[in-house]
Write a protein that holds these residues in place. Sequence first.
Motif, PDB file in Angstrom:
ATOM      1  N   GLY C  72      10.953  19.955  79.044  1.00 30.49           N
ATOM      2  CA  GLY C  72      10.395  19.400  80.279  1.00 30.49           C
ATOM      3  C   GLY C  72       9.475  18.112  80.089  1.00 30.49           C
ATOM      4  O   GLY C  72       9.017  17.980  78.901  1.00 30.49           O
ATOM      5  N   HIS C  73       9.047  17.519  80.875  1.00 32.19           N
ATOM      6  CA  HIS C  73       8.287  16.376  80.989  1.00 32.19           C
ATOM      7  C   HIS C  73       7.247  16.060  81.977  1.00 32.19           C
ATOM      8  O   HIS C  73       6.137  16.051  82.266  1.00 32.19           O
ATOM      9  N   MET C  74       8.082  15.449  82.929  1.00 30.82           N
ATOM     10  CA  MET C  74       7.297  14.903  84.421  1.00 30.82           C
ATOM     11  C   MET C  74       7.009  16.049  85.356  1.00 30.82           C
ATOM     12  O   MET C  74       6.179  15.716  86.271  1.00 30.82           O
ATOM     13  N   ALA C  75       7.351  17.280  85.255  1.00 34.16           N
ATOM     14  CA  ALA C  75       7.176  18.123  86.258  1.00 34.16           C
ATOM     15  C   ALA C  75       6.887  19.567  85.920  1.00 34.16           C
ATOM     16  O   ALA C  75       6.978  20.635  86.177  1.00 34.16           O
ATOM     17  N   LEU C 100      11.069  21.596  72.613  1.00 36.46           N
ATOM     18  CA  LEU C 100      11.591  20.286  72.336  1.00 36.46           C
ATOM     19  C   LEU C 100      10.802  19.319  72.889  1.00 36.46           C
ATOM     20  O   LEU C 100      10.104  19.137  74.080  1.00 36.46           O
ATOM     21  N   HIS C 101      10.282  18.417  71.984  1.00 36.02           N
ATOM     22  CA  HIS C 101       9.621  16.949  72.539  1.00 36.02           C
ATOM     23  C   HIS C 101       8.337  17.181  73.548  1.00 36.02           C
ATOM     24  O   HIS C 101       7.448  18.027  73.189  1.00 36.02           O
ATOM     25  N   PHE C 179       3.037  12.869  61.968  1.00 37.56           N
ATOM     26  CA  PHE C 179       3.087  13.987  63.082  1.00 37.56           C
ATOM     27  C   PHE C 179       3.810  15.247  62.190  1.00 37.56           C
ATOM     28  O   PHE C 179       4.897  15.068  61.767  1.00 37.56           O
ATOM     29  N   ARG C 180       3.280  16.406  62.719  1.00 38.94           N
ATOM     30  CA  ARG C 180       3.646  17.721  62.170  1.00 38.94           C
ATOM     31  C   ARG C 180       4.828  18.069  63.222  1.00 38.94           C
ATOM     32  O   ARG C 180       4.607  18.824  64.267  1.00 38.94           O
ATOM     33  N   SER C 181       6.239  17.678  62.751  1.00 40.22           N
ATOM     34  CA  SER C 181       7.271  17.547  63.860  1.00 40.22           C
ATOM     35  C   SER C 181       8.051  18.794  63.800  1.00 40.22           C
ATOM     36  O   SER C 181       8.941  18.857  64.769  1.00 40.22           O
ATOM     37  N   ARG C 196       9.893  18.028  67.405  1.00 41.38           N
ATOM     38  CA  ARG C 196       9.571  17.000  68.113  1.00 41.38           C
ATOM     39  C   ARG C 196      10.449  15.870  68.699  1.00 41.38           C
ATOM     40  O   ARG C 196      10.058  15.504  69.795  1.00 41.38           O
ATOM     41  N   PRO C 197      11.620  15.584  68.257  1.00 43.57           N
ATOM     42  CA  PRO C 197      12.286  14.473  68.833  1.00 43.57           C
ATOM     43  C   PRO C 197      13.047  14.810  70.043  1.00 43.57           C
ATOM     44  O   PRO C 197      12.979  15.828  70.312  1.00 43.57           O
ATOM     45  N   GLY C 198      13.218  13.749  70.763  1.00 41.07           N
ATOM     46  CA  GLY C 198      13.863  13.927  72.031  1.00 41.07           C
ATOM     47  C   GLY C 198      13.490  13.099  73.277  1.00 41.07           C
ATOM     48  O   GLY C 198      13.363  13.527  74.334  1.00 41.07           O
ATOM     49  N   HIS C 199      13.069  11.852  73.026  1.00 41.10           N
ATOM     50  CA  HIS C 199      12.570  11.076  74.032  1.00 41.10           C
ATOM     51  C   HIS C 199      13.796  10.758  74.906  1.00 41.10           C
ATOM     52  O   HIS C 199      14.876  10.411  74.463  1.00 41.10           O
TER      53      HIS C 199
END
Lengths: 241, 241, 241, 241
Positions: C72-75, C100-101, C179-181, C196-199
């Motif tokens: 999730g991100h913007m919402a 994730l991310h 970063f602790r990924s 961490r990854p996944g932009h």
Amino acid sequence: MTSTIRVTVWNEYRHERKNPEVAKHYPEGMHSVIAAALKQAGIEARTATLDEPEHGLTQDVLDTTDVLIWWGHMAHGEVQDEVVERVYQRVLDGMGLIVLHSGHFSKIFRKLMGTTCDLKWREGNDHERIWVVAPGHPITEGLGEYFEIEREEMYGEHFDVPAPETLVFISWFSGGEVFRSGACYTRGRGKIFYFRPGHETFPTYHRPEVQRVIINAVRWAAPTPAPARVFGNVQPLEPEK
Amino acid sequence: MTSTIRVTVWNEYRHERKNPEVAKHYPEGMHSVIAAALKQAGIEARTATLDEPEHGLTQDVLDTTDVLIWWGHMAHGEVQDEVVERVYQRVLDGMGLIVLHSGHFSKIFRKLMGTTCDLKWREGNDHERIWVVAPGHPITEGLGEYFEIEREEMYGEHFDVPAPETLVFISWFSGGEVFRSGACYTRGRGKIFYFRPGHETFPTYHRPEVQRVIINAVRWAAPTPAPARVFGNVQPLEPEK
Amino acid sequence: MTSTIRVTVWNEYRHERKNPEVAKHYPEGMHSVIAAALKQAGIEARTATLDEPEHGLTQDVLDTTDVLIWWGHMAHGEVQDEVVERVYQRVLDGMGLIVLHSGHFSKIFRKLMGTTCDLKWREGNDHERIWVVAPGHPITEGLGEYFEIEREEMYGEHFDVPAPETLVFISWFSGGEVFRSGACYTRGRGKIFYFRPGHETFPTYHRPEVQRVIINAVRWAAPTPAPARVFGNVQPLEPEK
Amino acid sequence: MTSTIRVTVWNEYRHERKNPEVAKHYPEGMHSVIAAALKQAGIEARTATLDEPEHGLTQDVLDTTDVLIWWGHMAHGEVQDEVVERVYQRVLDGMGLIVLHSGHFSKIFRKLMGTTCDLKWREGNDHERIWVVAPGHPITEGLGEYFEIEREEMYGEHFDVPAPETLVFISWFSGGEVFRSGACYTRGRGKIFYFRPGHETFPTYHRPEVQRVIINAVRWAAPTPAPARVFGNVQPLEPEK
């Protein structure tokens, strides 16, 4: 993935041959009882004992062992340093190690822990209740919230080991002590589990819950096909600025 | 409580006497620079070096040492096992130990960790940025969110140590590597801190942030007047049922 | 044991429908790419998204989910508290959760961590190198000692989470941060892994190593048939003295 | 450094005013007894209670509090969310928090832990023996290897909290249970200690060992002048390649 775990059950195998009280519970040795339980769970299991050449732990045996189980007590000092070093290297390289009961004082466990591994003890009539404090951990599969052993040797705190990475069990003893009875560690790529119960004069390794924990621990400690570890002098990965 | 911490700064003290490039930064040895920084912070500090009798670490010196700082590199093998054992017992009994840079390969650190303590390295022109990942930990007192060292030897993962009980710093290197640069452990009653920076050809121990970390670590690792540890055969605390 | 893990891949699924740059990489959403990778590894995978009724996470869906993956991100704010509570209870009861991310800021992750989960970030041209620091951990299976992502959003320390129970990965970024990924946690009986990854503007979830980590994490986080947890008022297990 | 720690002892203060059995032990409330013990140890201590405006925890009070001690039980639900949020932010910013006994179910502790914090309990005639399992930890200063409380409420596992960063005490109860009785956590820059004993119908907080632990915990949890934490969008520290 967990289909063919190869276990070697190592036992000092002296008490059983010298003490009729022990032989009564384990006529063919504790290792045989543990190996049989593993086989019944679909795990490949063989045994090795102190008085075999190289203690039964040749390089070839270790190279084909995924998880080594260790029980020792009266003869820790007789285990050759060369064999200890061999086991040590295999653990760092990924072999699982399950140390049982009086194995706390074995050369290999002390070397891996970096402490004395000393503790309190009492050979008596203690009742032990082993509480799960990490429910959800793979080693607790199929257990209840605790299990009991009517009579066992007491081990009490302070247990001189590094703080476990995961503490799975805490024992309650009727004589008034507590003990961190199930403790997970990682050393190098190898997983290590210390499990307290198993005094030789009691039929502890015949108990279903105890066998269950050992089987679970074998599955947990089995090696992961993990990244090789690279050490030493290396070139930069990024261009110099 | 923290009023009179007594520190012994131990140094191999060979590079400084053999290599003019090192002597330029540390004419009287790295130990002298570190001890001076501690004294300025109000901490009692004396020094000991490899080539003194018993490496300067007699039983009496250790018995009156609250925190021992250790720097070694080219002569780890010359440290007598008897002295290592003496230091080991004192750590288990509560003496703090701060292991610096190439001390990762010292006998005492390897014995306490239970692993090889191996790592990657590169003597070059790496730029190092040491990030705080445990803000609030006493060892970070007075620091910013990171500090930098323009030129240092690179140490890279995998660092073969047990997972730190507390990971305080992570280093970023311009060559592309990362490293767990500040790591706390407990063994017995003793607190141990590994701190990465300090290659002998750079003036690293003159840097205020590096000195600050060492001073903080000394305060953190100072012994607590803690419970004696009782081991061995004991009587029940509760009446038998 | 690991034969039929049932995964639900949850995705906010807004960026993909609004931003052509994102849609280019993920025409059917990131969840579809991740689910496809899981299926290819023999894992049962279905998907759920924010704009479905109850966000696709009905009680029935959750009750038949072994491991939930969350992007999730913007919402984050649009996720209903009732659904968050439902997911929370399932995690405590044993369901695995892989965050994730940008899911670091999701309601469910913050609730389980007990911290803000804030961090540094930069949408730019950072090169990321993800180092394994826990070789031997099941989540590292099949990886090399590091893997790289040419272009990714940077996430930097301090990452405001509790210290991971196991730190698996540390990221190096070309812009100078670490970063602790990859971080493992347990809450109740449930295992949690933050990765961490996944932009969304990069094709990160198409990368084999990233998929490999997610597959490994699913296997690691799958529930153990573990002891029921008993709470509340209980009778003594031992007779009163 | 530890010269002027400012403590606020927060107490629900209802039982003492309603139940004569409780009032007998604590005529002016448990908070008064704890504050008096702290003062005697040279620590600045004031008190705050539920029925004061803003529960006595205004922003100004919190801003001048280094360590907050929390006892609550029957009225957890009456603590305003706004005040909980205020305490929460202060903990993340570095204020120490010591949660006593039934405070395990307080809003603030549950929020910081991310779990239910549920447990087993029995108000009866249990005898409790609290074992030190982390000798050398500052919280054990001045204690013996265990201490006893003749009569206390039993708390038993499973205790639904994240695995402690440091487990300091394990309780043995005569009724057959064990409990992780002293547990250290970090959240943000703040240190948190949960300490089990203290049922209101027993004079537990008058006991010297219990007071000693609380005093030690206050010193351990006092804030470190640590790095500010920087979050959000940042510029690169290294030139783009």
